[in-house]
Design a protein around this motif. Structure first.
Motif, PDB file in Angstrom:
ATOM      1  N   UNK A   1       0.794  -1.219   0.000  1.00  0.00           N
ATOM      2  CA  UNK A   1       0.000   0.000   0.000  1.00  0.00           C
ATOM      3  C   UNK A   1       0.831   1.277   0.000  1.00  0.00           C
ATOM      4  N   UNK A   2       2.098   1.170  -0.303  1.00  0.00           N
ATOM      5  CA  UNK A   2       2.978   2.344  -0.209  1.00  0.00           C
ATOM      6  C   UNK A   2       2.537   3.476  -1.133  1.00  0.00           C
ATOM      7  N   UNK A   3       2.115   3.171  -2.346  1.00  0.00           N
ATOM      8  CA  UNK A   3       1.750   4.227  -3.297  1.00  0.00           C
ATOM      9  C   UNK A   3       0.558   5.043  -2.818  1.00  0.00           C
ATOM     10  N   UNK A   4      -0.364   4.407  -2.108  1.00  0.00           N
ATOM     11  CA  UNK A   4      -1.577   5.091  -1.664  1.00  0.00           C
ATOM     12  C   UNK A   4      -1.489   5.598  -0.230  1.00  0.00           C
ATOM     13  N   UNK A   5      -0.342   5.423   0.441  1.00  0.00           N
ATOM     14  CA  UNK A   5      -0.257   5.736   1.861  1.00  0.00           C
ATOM     15  C   UNK A   5      -0.624   7.179   2.201  1.00  0.00           C
ATOM     16  N   UNK A   6      -0.160   8.198   1.469  1.00  0.00           N
ATOM     17  CA  UNK A   6      -0.572   9.567   1.823  1.00  0.00           C
ATOM     18  C   UNK A   6      -2.088   9.746   1.814  1.00  0.00           C
ATOM     19  N   UNK A   7      -2.759   9.186   0.812  1.00  0.00           N
ATOM     20  CA  UNK A   7      -4.215   9.273   0.753  1.00  0.00           C
ATOM     21  C   UNK A   7      -4.859   8.502   1.891  1.00  0.00           C
ATOM     22  N   UNK A   8      -4.359   7.299   2.142  1.00  0.00           N
ATOM     23  CA  UNK A   8      -4.948   6.461   3.179  1.00  0.00           C
ATOM     24  C   UNK A   8      -4.878   7.139   4.546  1.00  0.00           C
ATOM     25  N   UNK A   9      -3.723   7.714   4.862  1.00  0.00           N
ATOM     26  CA  UNK A   9      -3.554   8.371   6.158  1.00  0.00           C
ATOM     27  C   UNK A   9      -4.499   9.553   6.304  1.00  0.00           C
ATOM     28  N   UNK A  10      -4.766  10.249   5.227  1.00  0.00           N
ATOM     29  CA  UNK A  10      -5.630  11.418   5.281  1.00  0.00           C
ATOM     30  C   UNK A  10      -7.109  11.048   5.303  1.00  0.00           C
ATOM     31  N   UNK A  11      -7.501  10.116   4.450  1.00  0.00           N
ATOM     32  CA  UNK A  11      -8.917   9.854   4.239  1.00  0.00           C
ATOM     33  C   UNK A  11      -9.510   8.842   5.212  1.00  0.00           C
TER      34      UNK A  11
END
Length: 513
Positions: free
Chosen positions: A297-307
């Motif tokens: 999930x590294x590519x989506x981590x910034x989005x995941x942490x925010x959303x």
């Protein structure tokens, strides 16, 4: 930044306009990926046999494919996929996405024709050429929004005009373009306005009247992991918008570009080594690597942490259990029958086994995913005025509440209780507006809590229980804040970094600037 936790009803598959082929053709998507046994030993077998397999596909005629025909209007695509945007007589847009890929476009021109370029081009064979084709029925059963790709062969059609040389004589996926008014498309939620990630994330930071349906986004993300689709960065999403009765706008996620679903990379001596170093390059095996859900999930981590910041462990469990129930053996079998008959013979047995096995792991994957995101929490506000309340609510527990400031009284927007056994670091960002930060109670020293002021003149207050010694730091950028706090709360001067939660920094953080 606000997050709704409601989930929409499961979308039903929409029908693209019926394709009326003049004929069919039998053609292989990529016979050029065949290699010697020695080469495959080092660089992998991947999906080379499928790329070399001739399949039957309808010939796509721009004049007759849909009533009134289609007109090509723009060439596009990413560093790998070649796209051609089409429009029908009513202004509805579609896209042809090339089945074959070319990752060498990401290289400097001087390297594209050399050994490195040839090797990168060859690794297109890690992608299942028809993988995206079966995602739609699986997503439909899972309650995840989706496009509805159809496999077509684009011949040397004069209607291509200036795009004839670049696009003729190749296999493509024909699908809807998720943008603008999509009220006729059930698999986009029949949204009156589908937006880009750049537009949505700009709105999320601007006003607390914009929200993301966090549970629906989590459902999409767990579905990604089931498919082994690790390339889910911000530009791989579109967002269906819906107005609420209170005047707010809720966004629901539309995943797109399923090129890296069912990725197969680690079946060569050298690619196996690379796969352990580049842990995001995870292959589609029967078992998901639970020890490295972070890499997947590294590519989506910034989005995941925010959303996903306000979702609880129960949310993760409920959604993973729901997916397990909905992705039945029959759903999987029916989806695999969408493939061309030639592909079914080669892939059905393998994919039946893998998809069923990975489905059984979804609760364990959801637990690991939750633990990953719960380690360090980041809670942003918006550029409007808000109030954050950080309060001890039990032994080694802290609750964070976010309120919208209104003349008629504060309105609770989001809240979550954190436990020290799961979470040790909590960062809260005020962003713009004249915000208020309140710290209350017997906060545990197990938490490290950082409060960032952002733009505007903010108010910080603390009402601590006797003997409390929390690790709370206020980061004050020095723009006229009022601080009514005392020891043990610390105050530090700071200069916001380029990727902090403010203005352009928000887009930079999400690679959208």
């Amino acid at each position: 930044m606000l997050y709704s936790c409601s989930s929409p009803a499961a979308p039903s598959t929409t029908a693209l306009p019926a394709i009326r082929p003049d004929s069919t053709v039998v053609v292989a998507a990529g016979p050029q990926y065949q290699r010697s046994g020695l080469y495959r030993f080092f660089w992998g077998q991947h999906y080379r046999a499928l790329w070399a397999l001739p399949v039957t596909a309808p010939v796509f005629n721009l004049r007759t494919a849909v009533p009134g025909g289609l007109t090509p209007i723009r060439e596009g695509g990413s560093f790998q996929t070649k796209n051609l945007r089409l429009v029908d007589k009513n202004g509805v847009q579609y896209v042809l996405r090339s089945v074959d890929k070319d990752a060498t476009k990401a290289l400097p021109v001087s390297l594209q024709g050399g050994m490195i370029g040839r090797l990168m081009k060859d690794q297109t064979s890690v992608i299942h050429p028809y993988g995206a084709y079966i995602v739609a029925p699986l997503a439909d059963a899972a309650g995840v929004y989706h496009t509805n790709p159809r496999l077509v062969y684009l011949a040397d059609d004069p209607a291509l005009g200036e795009y004839r040389t670049a696009f003729a004589n190749a296999l493509y996926l024909f699908e809807e373009r998720p943008e603008g008014d999509q009220r006729t498309v059930a698999s986009f939620g029949r949204s009156a306005q589908v937006e880009s990630s750049r537009k949505v994330f700009t709105n999320l930071v601007a006003s607390n009247q914009y929200r993301v349906d966090a549970r629906q986004y989590l459902r999409s993300r767990l579905f990604d992991m089931w498919l082994g689709d690790w390339s889910r960065r911000e530009d791989q999403w579109r967002w269906a918008s819906f107005s609420t009765g209170s005047g707010a706008t809720v966004y629901r996620a539309i995943p797109r570009d399923r090129d890296h679903a069912f990725f197969k990379f680690d079946d060569g001596f050298l690619t196996h080594i690379i796969g352990w170093v580049k842990s995001n390059y995870q292959s589609f095996h029967e078992n998901i690597r639970l020890q490295d859900v972070e890499g997947l999930n590294r590519a989506a981590l910034p989005m995941d942490k925010s959303l996903l910041a306000y979702l609880t462990h129960d949310d993760f469990r409920q959604i993973s259990d729901s997916l397990q129930r909905q992705l039945t053996d029959q759903v999987i079998a029916d989806a695999l029958h969408v493939w061309p008959a030639e592909v079914q013979k080669m892939s059905t047995t393998e994919f039946n086994q893998k998809l069923r096995s990975r489905r059984e792991q979804l609760p364990a994957v959801a637990d690991k995913f939750y633990q990953l995101l719960a380690r360090e929490i980041e809670l942003p506000g918006t550029d409007e005025a808000e109030r954050f309340v950080v309060e001890a609510v039990g032994t080694d527990k802290v609750r964070v509440q976010l309120f919208r400031l209104l003349p008629q009284g504060d309105q609770l927007i989001s809240q979550r209780t954190f436990e020290a056994r799961q979470t040790r670091i909590i960062r809260i960002f005020g962003l713009g507006g004249n915000d208020a930060f309140e710290v209350r109670g017997a906060l545990s020293s197990q938490f490290t809590i950082s409060l960032y002021d952002g733009a505007g003149q903010d108010l910080f207050t603390a009402t601590l229980a006797a003997g409390a010694s929390p690790h709370v730091t206020i980061f004050d950028s020095g723009d006229g804040n009022i601080l009514r706090v005392a020891d043990p709360i610390k105050v530090e001067k700071y200069q916001p970094q380029a990727q902090e939660f403010d203005a352009a920094g928000w887009l930079l953080r999400h690679r959208l600037f």
